[in-house]
Design an enzyme around this catalytic site. Structure first.
Site, PDB file in Angstrom:
ATOM      1  N   ASP A  77      -5.584 -91.957 -11.164  1.00 16.08           N
ATOM      2  CA  ASP A  77      -5.585 -93.133 -11.607  1.00 16.08           C
ATOM      3  C   ASP A  77      -4.379 -93.332 -12.988  1.00 16.08           C
ATOM      4  O   ASP A  77      -3.561 -92.394 -12.778  1.00 16.08           O
ATOM      5  CB  ASP A  77      -7.067 -93.752 -11.912  1.00 16.08           C
ATOM      6  CG  ASP A  77      -7.027 -95.396 -12.016  1.00 16.08           C
ATOM      7  OD1 ASP A  77      -5.936 -95.927 -12.300  1.00 16.08           O
ATOM      8  OD2 ASP A  77      -7.996 -95.666 -11.597  1.00 16.08           O
ATOM      9  N   ASN A  90       0.012 -96.017  -9.531  1.00 14.87           N
ATOM     10  CA  ASN A  90      -0.828 -95.765 -10.824  1.00 14.87           C
ATOM     11  C   ASN A  90       0.106 -94.413 -11.571  1.00 14.87           C
ATOM     12  O   ASN A  90       1.206 -94.097 -10.933  1.00 14.87           O
ATOM     13  CB  ASN A  90      -2.382 -95.279 -10.448  1.00 14.87           C
ATOM     14  CG  ASN A  90      -3.184 -96.249 -10.683  1.00 14.87           C
ATOM     15  OD1 ASN A  90      -3.213 -96.822 -11.520  1.00 14.87           O
ATOM     16  ND2 ASN A  90      -3.990 -96.398  -9.547  1.00 14.87           N
TER      17      ASN A  90
END
Length: 289
Positions: free
Chosen positions: A196, A146
Site C-alpha cells: 500500500d 500506491n
C-alpha cells in the site's frame, strides 16, 4: 521497543493520504470514501474534520495559507482558514467511474498523483505528473496505484500496483521530477499483505504499509527488508513522517471490507496511529502550482 500510540481514535472506513505541514505544525489525513479531511495540531488539541463533498485522498502544501487537494475530479486549491476549495486542474473529471488515490510530491515540487476505478476495476487507473500548471499522464492500465514516493535526491521514483503486488522503481530527472527511462521491478510478493502507501526516509529507505499484513516494512535501496514494525490492525494504508525533526511516523488504516467478526477482533481498525522511530525521516517539499 518501538512506541506505538493512537494519534486519533475516530475510525476511518478508508483512512489514507497522511502528511505533515511544517509551516503550521499540523498533521492531516483523509477518509477517502466519506470525503472527509482531518487536521490536527501536532502540539496537541482536537482534530478538525472537514467535509469535502467528494472523495479525496491526498494533499500537498502550497504555502502557509493554501493546500492542493487531490479529489475524485482533479486538483483543488484549498484555503486553510476558510476551507474554501477551487478547481485548479481537472483530472479525469469526465469519468465518473474513477477517483483519486495515492500521491506524493517529488523534491522538484512536482505532484505525482494517481487514479483508480471506484470498484477497483482492472486497469482503470493511471499515474500523472503535475507542476506549474502542466499535467502529463505517465502510466496507464494500473488497477490500484500506491507507494508513490521518491529518493531524497530526486533521482528515483517508486510506485506500485496493489492488484499485482509489485513495486517499481524508475529514474527521474531531479530538476523536473519526470521519469527518465523505463520502470524496473523493485519489490514483488514479499509475504502476506500487499504493497500500500510508502514514504522514503533521509537515507533512501522505503517504509511501506502492508495492507492485510498488519505491519510497516522498511526496505533498503537495494530492496532488502531491514526492519518490520508490527501493528495492532490488519489494514494499515499509508505512513508519513511528521514533526520538524521528522522523527515520528503517522500511519492511517482502514476498516473497509472487514466483517463484523473482524471488527470485533480488531477494535482499532481504521484509527490513525503514531510511531516513534529511531533515525531521521524526511518531509515532503511544497508543491509548485
Amino acid at each position: 521497543m518501538t512506541k506505538i500510540s493512537i494519534f486519533h481514535d475516530e475510525p476511518c472506513e478508508l483512512g489514507e493520504g497522511p502528511g505533515f505541514d511544517p509551516l503550521t505544525n499540523t498533521v492531516w489525513w483523509f477518509d477517502i470514501l466519506a470525503g472527509r479531511l482531518f487536521e490536527k495540531p501536532l502540539a496537541g488539541g482536537e482534530a478538525r474534520m472537514h467535509s469535502l463533498g467528494q472523495m479525496a485522498s491526498a494533499l500537498a502544501v502550497v504555502d502557509k495559507e493554501r493546500q492542493l487537494v487531490l479529489a475524485e475530479t482533479g486538483l483543488f486549491v484549498r484555503d486553510r482558514s476558510t476551507g474554501h476549495t477551487m478547481m485548479h486542474q481537472p483530472i479525469e473529471a469526465d469519468n465518473p467511474a474513477t477517483r483519486s488515490n495515492d500521491a506524493r510530491v517529488h523534491p522538484a515540487g512536482a505532484f505525482w498523483v494517481s487514479t483508480m476505478g471506484k470498484k477497483a476495476e482492472p486497469g482503470a487507473g493511471a499515474i500523472y505528473w503535475y507542476r506549474e500548471g502542466e499535467l502529463r499522464k505517465l502510466y496507464g492500465n494500473i488497477s490500484i496505484a500506491n507507494s508513490i514516493c521518491f529518493a531524497p535526491d530526486g533521482r528515483a521514483a517508486y510506485f506500485a500496483d496493489l492488484a499485482l503486488n509489485i513495486v517499481w522503481r524508475v529514474n527521474t530527472d531531479p530538476e523536473t521530477g519526470l521519469p527518465n527511462g523505463e520502470p524496473n521491478e523493485f519489490l514483488k510478493n514479499t509475504g502476506s499483505g500487499g504493497f500500500d502507501g510508502s514514504v522514503v526516509d533521509a537515507d533512501g529507505n522505503l517504509w511501506n504499509a502492508s495492507w492485510g499484513g498488519s505491519r510497516i516494512d522498511v526496505f533498503a535501496p537495494s530492496g532488502n527488508r531491514i526492519r518490520t514494525i508490527e501493528l495492532p490492525i490488519p489494514q494499515p494504508t499509508c505512513p508519513a513522517f511528521i514533526g520538524t525533526d521528522s522523527a515520528s511516523l503517522i500511519v492511517t488504516s482502514a476498516y473497509a471490507a472487514m466483517d463484523e467478526a473482524s471488527r470485533l477482533a480488531y477494535p482499532d481498525a481504521g484509527k490513525t496511529f503514531r510511531i516513534e522511530i529511531a533515525g531521521k525521516g524526511r518531509l515532503d517539499p511544497q508543491v509548485r502550482i
